[in-house]
Design an enzyme around this catalytic site. Structure first.
Site, PDB file in Angstrom:
ATOM      1  N   ASN A 392       0.825  -1.427   0.212  1.00 27.37           N
ATOM      2  CA  ASN A 392      -0.365   0.588   0.054  1.00 27.37           C
ATOM      3  C   ASN A 392       0.798   1.316  -0.249  1.00 27.37           C
ATOM      4  OD1 ASN A 392      -1.715   1.930   0.372  1.00 27.37           O
ATOM      5  ND2 ASN A 392      -3.483   0.432   1.614  1.00 27.37           N
ATOM      6  N   ASP A 393       1.771   1.348   1.008  1.00 22.26           N
ATOM      7  CA  ASP A 393       2.260   2.227   1.365  1.00 22.26           C
ATOM      8  C   ASP A 393       3.315   2.911   0.211  1.00 22.26           C
ATOM      9  OD1 ASP A 393       0.887   4.034   3.217  1.00 22.26           O
ATOM     10  OD2 ASP A 393       1.919   2.851   5.050  1.00 22.26           O
ATOM     11  N   VAL A 394       4.010   1.719  -0.308  1.00 23.51           N
ATOM     12  CA  VAL A 394       5.365   1.441  -1.205  1.00 23.51           C
ATOM     13  C   VAL A 394       4.914   1.856  -2.498  1.00 23.51           C
ATOM     14  CG1 VAL A 394       6.431   0.245   0.140  1.00 23.51           C
ATOM     15  CG2 VAL A 394       4.847  -0.974  -0.818  1.00 23.51           C
ATOM     16  N   THR A 395       3.450   1.586  -2.981  1.00 27.78           N
ATOM     17  CA  THR A 395       3.030   1.945  -4.167  1.00 27.78           C
ATOM     18  C   THR A 395       2.336   3.642  -4.369  1.00 27.78           C
ATOM     19  OG1 THR A 395       0.538   1.128  -3.835  1.00 27.78           O
ATOM     20  CG2 THR A 395       2.859   0.180  -4.527  1.00 27.78           C
ATOM     21  N   ALA A 433       0.740   3.540   7.467  1.00 24.31           N
ATOM     22  CA  ALA A 433       1.115   5.281   7.608  1.00 24.31           C
ATOM     23  C   ALA A 433       0.479   5.848   8.112  1.00 24.31           C
ATOM     24  CB  ALA A 433       1.581   5.660   6.598  1.00 24.31           C
TER      25      ALA A 433
END
Length: 466
Positions: A392-395, A433
């Protein structure tokens, strides 16, 4: 055991530990690295127990049995997804052990050959106080990190006016207490150092948000190593000194690498967010248009079967669902159709460096198909399909566009540049996050709402029936 033989045994153990770190640097050699580490630890423990100043083994054996039983039970029951908080909890125990050993040496210095009560060698007082301070910081800091990762408290940063100035003041006060303690050798000062260090450990971790928690875990690992190293000097134990220095330095290097991978300031993190912009801690919004395009396993199978290339992006959701085996089966079916399949790994995917690599290796995914962010990011623009499974956050594109986002500046996997993004997720909930992912609402994104393992299995069945 003679002094020369002990020195040789400790040297052998130290070499094993160095070889262990070298082996753990690659999935291909990780198993041998673990073996080196186990051999080194056995040699170090046996050598320490054979020392002439060890007079009674009953308490030692009791402690080993209790600790070994607890460790075995935890190892058997812990889920892969809970490893980050487990590591944080173990770090807290290392820090607490450093404090206990320092306290024992302070109250019974003769047993450690560092003097007598009221007249301990100054060098030993310096080592003892520094080891105690780092140990107490590690203990309370790790407890906070564990609580945030476990969801016992909010993962959001806790900030307040004058926080940085307070941290700086307490740091200077700690230095003053250490100098005073080395001159006065006071019991009250010793425990004042423990208490103040505990408060500092709390204050330097609470302002760090969930998005940066992987760096915190690595940083605390470094702290625990230096605490052990400091106590090693007090105990005059070469193996503890070398091991602590290895853990401390390797943890610091890993923290630096992770900070670089997340575009974070290394010194900001180790100083508890010192210099960070408190205004940047708020959540980011979406694109405005909140409609999503929803698809099924059949849709996903059709799209991928007609693609020339597919990049799979695994994340925490894959780990929770234990979907790696079904994912590999899906990839093998695609490769059998002549489709190029690769895996893209973010440096902190799954909250912990190497987390995704371990899970993929467990499913026997070939190492030459797995690429780090900097190796594969440019390929998304020429890729037909990006299959995001639980990441999620890393994309999230807001990391590049929204300065108010807590993940702003963090390098992301550019899946948005692919022809089609298939996003497997249970719901539209934000990542760790706490930031809404605007990628969900893009025109080239198809959301696949389901458990990651179930969705992969359904896609496998759909591919098999086409």
């Amino acid at each position: 055991m003679s002094e020369n033989l002990s020195a040789f045994a400790y040297l052998f153990a130290s070499v094993c530990f160095i070889m262990a770190l070298r082996g753990l640097s690659s999935p291909l050699t990780a198993r041998m690295g673990n073996i080196y580490g186990i051999v080194g630890m056995i040699v170090a423990v046996v050598t320490t127990l054979a020392a002439p100043n060890v007079l009674s083994f009953s308490m030692i054996l009791l402690g080993m049995l209790i600790g070994g039983a607890i460790g075995t039970i935890i190892a058997l029951k812990i889920e892969m997804t809970a490893l980050p908080q487990l590591v944080a909890a173990f770090h807290s125990l290392v820090g607490l052990a450093a404090v206990f050993v320092a306290a024992a040496a302070f109250y019974e210095p003769a047993a450690y050959g560092i003097g007598v009560p009221g007249d301990i060698h100054v060098a030993s007082l310096v080592e003892m106080s520094i080891g105690t301070a780092i140990g107490a910081i590690t203990f309370t800091g790790s407890i906070v990190a564990f609580a945030k990762l476990q969801g016992l408290v909010s993962g959001a940063p806790v900030v307040f006016a004058g926080q940085h100035a307070l941290n700086a003041f307490l740091g200077l006060l700690m230095i003053g207490l250490v100098v005073w303690f080395c001159g006065e050798e006071s019991t009250a000062l010793f425990w004042a150092i423990v208490l103040l260090a505990g408060v500092i450990g709390l204050l330097i971790i609470i302002p760090i948000g969930g998005a940066d928690m992987p760096v915190v875990i690595s940083m605390l690992n470094s702290y625990s190593g230096w605490a052990a190293c400091g106590i090693g000097f007090t105990l005059a134990n070469p193996a503890l000194i070398v091991t602590g220095a290895l853990v401390g330095s390797s943890g610091a290097i890993l923290s630096y690498i992770m900070c670089k991978g997340m575009n974070r300031s290394f010194f900001n993190v180790i100083l508890g967010g010192f210099g960070a912009d408190d205004a940047a801690a708020g959540p980011a919004g979406g694109d405005g248009d909140k409609t999503v395009r929803q698809g099924s396993a059949d849709d996903a199978a059709f799209i991928m079967k007609n693609a020339g290339s597919v990049i799979i992006v695994p994340g925490y959701g894959m780990a929770v669902a234990q979907a790696q085996h079904a994912l590999r089966e899906m990839a093998e079916l695609l490769k059998a159709e002549g489709i190029k399949v690769s895996y893209a790994i973010h440096p902190v995917a799954g909250r912990m460096p190497g987390h995704m690599n371990v899970l993929l290796a467990e499913a026997n995914v070939p190492y030459d198909e797995v690429f780090e962010l900097e190796q594969i990011n440019r390929d998304f623009a020429s890729t037909d399909v990006a299959f995001v499974i639980g990441a999620n956050d890393v994309t999230n594109p807001v990391a590049k566009t929204d300065p108010a986002s807590p993940i702003y500046g963090m390098p992301i996997l550019d899946v948005e540049n692919s022809g089609t993004v298939l996003f497997v997720k249970r719901s539209l909930s934000p990542g760790y996050a706490g930031v809404d992912n605007v990628l969900f609402y893009r025109d080239n994104t198809m959301m696949l709402f389901d458990d990651a393992k179930t969705m992969c299995e359904d896609i496998v069945n759909a591919l098999g029936s086409m």
